[in-house]
Design an enzyme around this catalytic site. Structure first.
Site, PDB file in Angstrom:
ATOM      1  CD  GLU A  17      -2.778   1.108   2.538  1.00  0.00           C
ATOM      2  OE1 GLU A  17      -3.740   0.196   2.039  1.00  0.00           O
ATOM      3  OE2 GLU A  17      -2.863   1.824   3.338  1.00  0.00           O
ATOM      4  CG  HIS A  77      -7.579   2.915  -0.878  1.00  0.00           C
ATOM      5  ND1 HIS A  77      -7.172   2.666   0.769  1.00  0.00           N
ATOM      6  CD2 HIS A  77      -6.948   1.791  -1.563  1.00  0.00           C
ATOM      7  CE1 HIS A  77      -6.511   1.637   0.526  1.00  0.00           C
ATOM      8  NE2 HIS A  77      -6.216   1.134  -0.605  1.00  0.00           N
ATOM      9  N   GLY A 108     -14.132   6.268   5.231  1.00  0.00           N
ATOM     10  CA  GLY A 108     -13.072   7.253   5.467  1.00  0.00           C
ATOM     11  C   GLY A 108     -13.138   7.806   7.060  1.00  0.00           C
ATOM     12  CE  LYS A 163     -17.077  -2.709   5.571  1.00  0.00           C
ATOM     13  NZ  LYS A 163     -16.179  -1.969   6.130  1.00  0.00           N
ATOM     14  CD  GLN A 210       6.022   3.531  11.218  1.00  0.00           C
ATOM     15  OE1 GLN A 210       7.428   3.097  11.286  1.00  0.00           O
ATOM     16  NE2 GLN A 210       5.373   2.931  10.671  1.00  0.00           N
TER      17      GLN A 210
HETATM   18  P1  FAD Z   1     -17.675   1.304   7.587  1.00  0.00           P
HETATM   19  O1  FAD Z   1     -17.775   0.045   7.277  1.00  0.00           O
HETATM   20  O2  FAD Z   1     -18.720   2.273   7.131  1.00  0.00           O
HETATM   21  O3  FAD Z   1     -17.583   1.330   9.342  1.00  0.00           O
HETATM   22  C1  FAD Z   1     -17.479   2.477  10.067  1.00  0.00           C
HETATM   23  C2  FAD Z   1     -18.362   2.243  11.585  1.00  0.00           C
HETATM   24  O4  FAD Z   1     -19.676   2.329  11.307  1.00  0.00           O
HETATM   25  C3  FAD Z   1     -17.879   0.834  11.962  1.00  0.00           C
HETATM   26  O5  FAD Z   1     -17.933   1.215  13.464  1.00  0.00           O
HETATM   27  C4  FAD Z   1     -18.877  -0.066  11.637  1.00  0.00           C
HETATM   28  O6  FAD Z   1     -19.351  -0.836  12.884  1.00  0.00           O
HETATM   29  C5  FAD Z   1     -20.258   1.083  11.674  1.00  0.00           C
HETATM   30  N1  FAD Z   1     -20.964   0.554  10.662  1.00  0.00           N
HETATM   31  C6  FAD Z   1     -20.907  -0.077   9.469  1.00  0.00           C
HETATM   32  N2  FAD Z   1     -22.176  -0.136   8.916  1.00  0.00           N
HETATM   33  C7  FAD Z   1     -22.888   0.349   9.402  1.00  0.00           C
HETATM   34  C8  FAD Z   1     -24.484   0.536   9.419  1.00  0.00           C
HETATM   35  N3  FAD Z   1     -24.964   0.007   8.170  1.00  0.00           N
HETATM   36  N4  FAD Z   1     -25.255   1.062  10.350  1.00  0.00           N
HETATM   37  C9  FAD Z   1     -24.564   1.575  11.589  1.00  0.00           C
HETATM   38  N5  FAD Z   1     -23.249   1.262  11.607  1.00  0.00           N
HETATM   39  C10 FAD Z   1     -22.484   0.778  10.763  1.00  0.00           C
HETATM   40  N6  FAD Z   1      -9.241   5.878   5.240  1.00  0.00           N
HETATM   41  C11 FAD Z   1      -9.082   6.830   4.445  1.00  0.00           C
HETATM   42  O7  FAD Z   1      -9.563   8.051   4.561  1.00  0.00           O
HETATM   43  N7  FAD Z   1      -8.414   6.625   3.163  1.00  0.00           N
HETATM   44  C12 FAD Z   1      -7.899   5.429   2.862  1.00  0.00           C
HETATM   45  O8  FAD Z   1      -7.368   5.027   1.656  1.00  0.00           O
HETATM   46  C13 FAD Z   1      -8.222   4.151   3.869  1.00  0.00           C
HETATM   47  N8  FAD Z   1      -7.835   3.276   3.342  1.00  0.00           N
HETATM   48  C14 FAD Z   1      -8.147   2.033   4.358  1.00  0.00           C
HETATM   49  C15 FAD Z   1      -7.642   0.695   4.076  1.00  0.00           C
HETATM   50  C16 FAD Z   1      -7.813  -0.222   4.870  1.00  0.00           C
HETATM   51  C17 FAD Z   1      -7.417  -1.742   4.710  1.00  0.00           C
HETATM   52  C18 FAD Z   1      -8.451  -0.162   6.285  1.00  0.00           C
HETATM   53  C19 FAD Z   1      -8.517  -0.929   7.162  1.00  0.00           C
HETATM   54  C20 FAD Z   1      -8.661   1.271   6.785  1.00  0.00           C
HETATM   55  C21 FAD Z   1      -8.625   2.360   5.438  1.00  0.00           C
HETATM   56  N9  FAD Z   1      -8.824   3.864   5.824  1.00  0.00           N
HETATM   57  C22 FAD Z   1      -9.014   4.802   4.876  1.00  0.00           C
HETATM   58  C23 FAD Z   1      -9.463   3.808   7.268  1.00  0.00           C
HETATM   59  C24 FAD Z   1     -11.096   3.947   7.195  1.00  0.00           C
HETATM   60  O9  FAD Z   1     -11.719   4.885   6.350  1.00  0.00           O
HETATM   61  C25 FAD Z   1     -11.698   4.250   8.591  1.00  0.00           C
HETATM   62  O10 FAD Z   1     -11.223   3.111   9.528  1.00  0.00           O
HETATM   63  C26 FAD Z   1     -13.165   4.608   8.869  1.00  0.00           C
HETATM   64  O11 FAD Z   1     -13.249   4.892  10.351  1.00  0.00           O
HETATM   65  C27 FAD Z   1     -13.978   3.196   8.547  1.00  0.00           C
HETATM   66  O12 FAD Z   1     -14.096   2.866   7.473  1.00  0.00           O
HETATM   67  P2  FAD Z   1     -14.845   1.575   6.919  1.00  0.00           P
HETATM   68  O13 FAD Z   1     -14.886   1.646   5.293  1.00  0.00           O
HETATM   69  O14 FAD Z   1     -14.348   0.501   7.461  1.00  0.00           O
HETATM   70  O15 FAD Z   1     -16.124   1.957   7.310  1.00  0.00           O
END
Ligand code: FAD
Length: 286
Positions: A17, A77, A108, A163, A210
C-alpha cells in the site's frame, strides 16, 4: 486484472500500500517512491485516498502510473467522506477509463469538526452504489480488533457481512501485531458466513513514533513482546528499522505457515522497507 481473480489462485500474493502526497508539490517524491516499490513486482498495489484536498485527485494519477508503467495491478481507494453521488459516479467512470478493474470502498475517517459533505453514511452504501453501476472488483476494510467506533464486535462483524453481501469481493484488515487476533477474527468471520478472501494487513513499524498516535487511535493492541522491542531499540533509528522489518517478516512467516496465502503490507511509501521484506521472503514464497 481483477484482484479477486488473483486471490482465487493458489500462489502466494504479496501486495503493497502506498499513499498520495498531501499537496500536489509532493507528487514527484511520491511518484519516485511508488515506482521503486512497483519495480519490486508485487502482486498488486493499493493507493490510499485522502478525503478532500488535492491528494484525492492524485490517488488515481499514482495508481494509473503504476499500472501503465510497471504492469502491476492497482486498486485505488475511495471514501464516502467528502463524496457526493455525482463524485462517486465520476470516480467509477475515471477508474474504468483508466483501465483499472478494482476499487477499495471505504467510509473514511470523519473529520474532527464533523464537517463533511457525503451522500453515503457507511461504506456499505458506497459499495452498493458501485455494484449497481459496475462489475468493478470491490475491496473493503475490516477490523480484527473491532472498529474503534463500534461498541460491540458482534455488531461490527454483522455490518461487515452486510458489506460483503452488498458486493465487496474481498476484505483487507486493519494492522495488527498479534497474529492470534487475526486467526480468531477469521474464525468469527467464517462462522457468520463471510466466505470471500480476507487479506491480513501487516504494518512494519520502523520508527518508534509510528506506535504513537495513529496506532493508539486505531485501538490496535501492542503485545508486550513487541512493546519491549520498540522500547529497547526505538532510540536507535537503524536498529529500529531492522527489528521492525524482522517483526513484520516474522508475522508474515507465521501467517504463511498457518495457510494464509495473501498478505498486504502497509509499505508507507518506503521502497527500502518493501524491498527488505521482499528479500526476506524471496526463498520462502518461491
Ligand atoms: P464502515 O464499514 O462504514 O464502518 C464504520 C463504522 O460504522 C464501524 O464502526 C461499523 O461497525 C459501523 N457501521 C458499518 N455499517 C453500518 C451500518 N449500516 N449501520 C450502523 N453502523 C455501521 N481511510 C481513508 O480516509 N482513506 C483510505 O484510503 C483508507 N484506506 C483504508 C484501508 C484499509 C485496509 C483500512 C482497514 C482502513 C482504511 N481507511 C482509510 C480508514 C477507514 O476509512 C476508517 O477506519 C473508517 O473509520 C472506517 O471505514 P470503513 O470503510 O471500515 O467504514
Amino acid at each position: 486484472m481483477r484482484i479477486s481473480d488473483l486471490l482465487k489462485g493458489d500462489s502466494v500474493t504479496i501486495s503493497f500500500e502506498v499513499f498520495p502526497p498531501k499537496k500536489a508539490d509532493g507528487l514527484e517524491a511520491v511518484r519516485e517512491a511508488t515506482e521503486k516499490i512497483a519495480a519490486l513486482s508485487p502482486s498488486y498495489m493499493s493507493v490510499t485516498y485522502g478525503a478532500g484536498g488535492s491528494s484525492s485527485k492524485l490517488t488515481l494519477e499514482i495508481a494509473k502510473n503504476i499500472q501503465e508503467r510497471f504492469d502491476v495491478p492497482v486498486i485505488p481507494h475511495f471514501t464516502c467522506v467528502s463524496s457526493t453521488k455525482e463524485r462517486a459516479e465520476e470516480e467509477i467512470r475515471l477508474v474504468q477509463e483508466a483501465g483499472i478493474e478494482n476499487l477499495m470502498a471505504l467510509r473514511g475517517d470523519i473529520p474532527l469538526d464533523g464537517a463533511t459533505e457525503h451522500d453515503f453514511p457507511h461504506a456499505v452504501d458506497l459499495i452498493r452504489f458501485i455494484r449497481e453501476r459496475s462489475d468493478i472488483c470491490i475491496g473493503a476494510a475490516c477490523y480484527p480488533e473491532g472498529h474503534v467506533e463500534s461498541a460491540h464486535k458482534a455488531d461490527d462483524i454483522r455490518y461487515l457481512k452486510e458489506k460483503v453481501d452488498a458486493g465487496a469481493d474481498f476484505l483487507v484488515t486493519q494492522m495488527f501485531f498479534d497474529n492470534n487476533i487475526f486467526y480468531n477474527f477469521l474464525y468469527r468471520a467464517r462462522d457468520i458466513g463471510i466466505t470471500c478472501p480476507i487479506v491480513p494487513g501487516i504494518m512494519p513499524i520502523t520508527r518508534a513514533k509510528q506506535l504513537g498516535r495513529s496506532v493508539a487511535l486505531s485501538g490496535t493492541n501492542v503485545p508486550e513482546r513487541f512493546r519491549a522491542i520498540v522500547d529497547h531499540f526505538g532510540e536507535n533509528p537503524d536498529a529500529m528499522k531492522k527489528v521492525g522489518i524482522i517483526y513484520a517478516t516474522d508475522q508474515i512467516i507465521d501467517l504463511l505457515a498457518n495457510g494464509i496465502r495473501h498478505i498486504h503490507v502497509y509499505s508507507m511509501n518506503k521502497p527500502d522497507v518493501a524491498a527488505a521484506i521482499m528479500e526476506n521472503l524471496a526463498d520462502i514464497i518461491k
